[in-house]
Motif scaffolding. Structure first.
Motif, mmCIF file in Angstrom:
data_model
loop_
_atom_site.group_PDB
_atom_site.id
_atom_site.type_symbol
_atom_site.label_atom_id
_atom_site.label_comp_id
_atom_site.label_asym_id
_atom_site.label_seq_id
_atom_site.Cartn_x
_atom_site.Cartn_y
_atom_site.Cartn_z
ATOM 1 N N GLN A 1 42.933 26.516 -10.675
ATOM 2 C CA GLN A 1 43.732 25.298 -10.901
ATOM 3 C C GLN A 1 44.286 25.256 -12.310
ATOM 4 O OE1 GLN A 1 40.842 22.159 -10.243
ATOM 5 N NE2 GLN A 1 42.282 21.391 -8.703
ATOM 6 N N LEU A 2 43.408 25.560 -13.286
ATOM 7 C CA LEU A 2 43.843 25.514 -14.684
ATOM 8 C C LEU A 2 44.919 26.569 -14.918
ATOM 9 C CD1 LEU A 2 43.572 24.332 -17.505
ATOM 10 C CD2 LEU A 2 41.739 25.966 -17.961
ATOM 11 N N HIS B 1 33.823 21.264 -5.792
ATOM 12 C CA HIS B 1 34.989 22.000 -6.295
ATOM 13 C C HIS B 1 35.484 23.003 -5.255
ATOM 14 C CE1 HIS B 1 33.814 21.100 -10.747
ATOM 15 N NE2 HIS B 1 33.999 20.020 -10.017
ATOM 16 N N SER C 1 35.186 30.661 -10.362
ATOM 17 C CA SER C 1 35.331 29.215 -10.157
ATOM 18 C C SER C 1 36.732 28.847 -9.673
ATOM 19 C CB SER C 1 35.047 28.497 -11.476
ATOM 20 O OG SER C 1 35.597 27.197 -11.446
ATOM 21 N N VAL D 1 28.181 19.774 -7.511
ATOM 22 C CA VAL D 1 29.405 20.070 -8.276
ATOM 23 C C VAL D 1 30.100 21.291 -7.690
ATOM 24 C CG1 VAL D 1 30.218 21.028 -10.489
ATOM 25 C CG2 VAL D 1 28.795 18.976 -10.474
ATOM 26 N N MET E 1 39.066 29.044 -21.817
ATOM 27 C CA MET E 1 37.594 28.919 -21.823
ATOM 28 C C MET E 1 37.008 29.564 -23.080
ATOM 29 S SD MET E 1 36.728 27.197 -19.130
ATOM 30 C CE MET E 1 38.242 26.330 -19.550
ATOM 31 N N LEU F 1 37.381 21.076 -2.548
ATOM 32 C CA LEU F 1 38.691 20.613 -3.006
ATOM 33 C C LEU F 1 39.685 21.766 -3.100
ATOM 34 C CD1 LEU F 1 37.642 18.129 -5.819
ATOM 35 C CD2 LEU F 1 38.603 17.573 -3.589
ATOM 36 N N ARG G 1 23.932 20.163 -9.771
ATOM 37 C CA ARG G 1 24.484 21.518 -9.866
ATOM 38 C C ARG G 1 25.058 21.956 -8.526
ATOM 39 N NH1 ARG G 1 20.498 23.565 -13.077
ATOM 40 N NH2 ARG G 1 19.199 24.014 -11.300
ATOM 41 N N ALA H 1 38.140 26.049 -10.024
ATOM 42 C CA ALA H 1 38.804 25.217 -11.036
ATOM 43 C C ALA H 1 39.551 26.075 -12.062
ATOM 44 C CB ALA H 1 37.781 24.313 -11.736
ATOM 45 N N LEU H 2 39.093 27.310 -12.270
ATOM 46 C CA LEU H 2 39.829 28.218 -13.159
ATOM 47 C C LEU H 2 41.210 28.510 -12.583
ATOM 48 C CD1 LEU H 2 37.428 31.079 -14.362
ATOM 49 C CD2 LEU H 2 38.518 29.321 -15.762
ATOM 50 N N TRP I 1 33.415 27.792 -23.641
ATOM 51 C CA TRP I 1 32.743 27.410 -22.392
ATOM 52 C C TRP I 1 32.430 28.661 -21.574
ATOM 53 C CZ3 TRP I 1 35.953 22.739 -20.063
ATOM 54 C CH2 TRP I 1 35.937 21.680 -20.984
ATOM 55 N N THR I 2 31.327 28.598 -20.850
ATOM 56 C CA THR I 2 30.921 29.714 -20.010
ATOM 57 C C THR I 2 30.928 29.251 -18.564
ATOM 58 O OG1 THR I 2 29.384 30.225 -21.799
ATOM 59 C CG2 THR I 2 29.165 31.502 -19.768
ATOM 60 N N VAL I 3 31.970 29.580 -17.827
ATOM 61 C CA VAL I 3 31.999 29.203 -16.414
ATOM 62 C C VAL I 3 32.110 30.457 -15.566
ATOM 63 C CG1 VAL I 3 33.075 26.979 -16.951
ATOM 64 C CG2 VAL I 3 34.493 28.903 -16.262
#
Lengths: 219, 219
Positions: A139-140, A102, A134, A98, A123, A105, A95, A136-137, A128-130
Motif C-alpha cells: 500500500q505504501l 491487514h 507485509s 493486526v 522503513m 484488507l 499481534r 501494508a508495504l 522500523w522493522t516490518v
C-alpha cells in the motif's frame, strides 16, 4: 424477531439483509416455518457492524466478508478468559489480530509486481522493522509511486513527521484497547483499525483548517 | 503528439482519454484534421494527475472533476509571481486552496442532516477553532457516529492523540510546501491533501506492525 423487525431496527432493507446472508456476511436466522426465520440481538449487532464497515470504512462487500471472516476466526482462536487476561495473552491477541486485519484488507488489492523499494527505503529511514511481505508495504509503495508520478514525493522531513504521527496513533490505539477478554481485544483491534482511519483523515483536514485559521489571526 | 502516442506514454487507453475529455477532466487537443488532434506535455501531466487521483486517491470521476476545477480556479486566481513570494501571499494561497480542496472533496458526500454535535465536541476538546460549516466536520461526525454504532467511541485520550498526530502532519505539510510561486503552492496543497492521505493510512498500519514487533522482541 422476524426479518421485518430486524430491518426496522437497523434501517437496512429486507432485500439487503437477504443479500448479506447469501454472501455469508450475516448468519441465517433460525428457521421457524418454511418461509420465515427468527433473528436475535446478535444479528442486530452484526448488521450494524456491516453497515459501519461499508458506510464509514468504505469497504467493498468482498472486503467486508474477508474482514468479518478474519474477526470470527481470530475470536474463535482466543482462549476463553478465566480471570484476568495476562499482558502476554493480550499482546498475542493484538499481534495476531493486526496481521489478520491487514491481510483481510489487502486481499482485494492487486499484488505489486516488483519489490516495494520506496516503501522499504521509508522503513529504513524511520528505523522500523516490518515483515518484507507485509501487505501494508505494498500500500505504501503504491502511494509513494503515485506521488513520484505527479512529482510530489515526500522529503525525508515530511516522511519522518508522518511516521512519528502514525506511531503516536498506533500507540494510542494500543493504549486504548479495552482491558477485556482476548476476544474483546481482537474485536477492538480488527474493527478499530478500519473505523479509526476515517477519523484520522477527517482530523487531518480539520488540522489544516485550524492551522490556516491560526495563520489568519497572526496577520 | 497524436492521441495514440499520448496513450502509449501514459498507459491510459484511448477510449479512457476520450472519456476524460468528454467529462471535462482533460482539455481537448488542438484540432489538426477533422478526425485528429494534437496533444502536448501538459496533457501528459494532467493525465498522470488524473490517474493518481483515481488510483491512489480512490476518488470517483465526479470528485476528480470537482477537484481539478478547484485546482484550475485557484491557480488562475493567484497573482503572477514577480520576484520572491511574500509570506503573506503564501499564507493566502494555502488558505484559499485548503478550503477549495475540502469543499471539492465533500461535493459528492451526502449532507448531514443535524448539527455535527460529536465533531463539535471533539473540536472543543482539542481547543481547535474551525468554521462550523466546514465539510470536514461532517466527515468527522459521520466517522464518530459510526464508532458509536459499534460501541467503540474514542476516549478523550485517544481523541487527543489523534488530534495531536493530525496537527503534526498538517504542520509538516505546511513546512513542506515548496517556496515557489503561488500557483505552485496551490498545486502542492490541493494535490498533496488528497495523495498524502493514503501515505498516512499505510504508515498507520505499518506502525501497528512495528509496535507488534517491538512487543514480540520484549517477550
Amino acid at each position: 424477531m422476524k426479518i421485518s423487525e430486524l430491518s426496522r431496527r437497523t434501517g437496512v432493507t429486507v432485500a439487503t439483509i437477504k443479500y448479506y446472508i447469501r454472501e455469508g456476511l450475516l448468519p441465517a436466522g433460525t428457521p421457524v416455518t418454511v418461509t420465515t426465520a427468527d433473528y436475535d440481538a446478535a444479528h442486530v449487532d452484526r448488521l450494524r457492524l456491516i453497515r459501519a464497515l461499508v458506510d464509514i470504512g468504505q469497504l467493498s462487500i468482498t472486503t467486508v466478508g474477508e474482514l468479518l471472516a478474519a474477526l470470527d476466526r481470530e475470536e474463535a482462536a482466543q482462549p476463553t478468559a478465566n480471570g484476568r487476561t495476562t499482558n502476554k495473552a493480550r499482546a498475542a491477541a493484538v499481534r495476531s489480530a493486526v496481521t489478520a486485519t491487514h491481510d483481510a484488507l489487502a486481499a482485494g488489492a492487486p499484488p505489486i509486481s516488483a519489490a516495494p523499494e520506496r516503501a522499504l527505503a521509508a522503513m529504513a529511514a524511520l528505523g522500523w522493522t516490518v515483515d518484507p511481505k507485509s501487505s501494508a508495504l505494498g500500500q505504501l509503495e503504491t502511494a509513494l509511486a503515485g506521488l513520484d508520478a505527479v512529482l510530489l514525493p515526500p522529503s525525508e522531513a515530511t516522511l519522518r513527521a508522518y511516521g512519528g504521527a502514525a506511531l503516536a496513533v498506533a500507540e494510542a490505539d494500543s493504549a486504548g484497547t479495552p482491558a477485556g477478554s482476548p476476544a474483546e481485544i481482537v474485536r477492538h483491534t480488527v474493527i478499530g483499525t478500519v473505523l479509526y482511519e476515517p477519523v484520522l483523515i477527517a482530523l487531518r483536514r480539520l488540522a489544516q483548517e485550524e492551522l490556516v485559521g491560526r495563520s489568519r489571526s497572526q496577520r
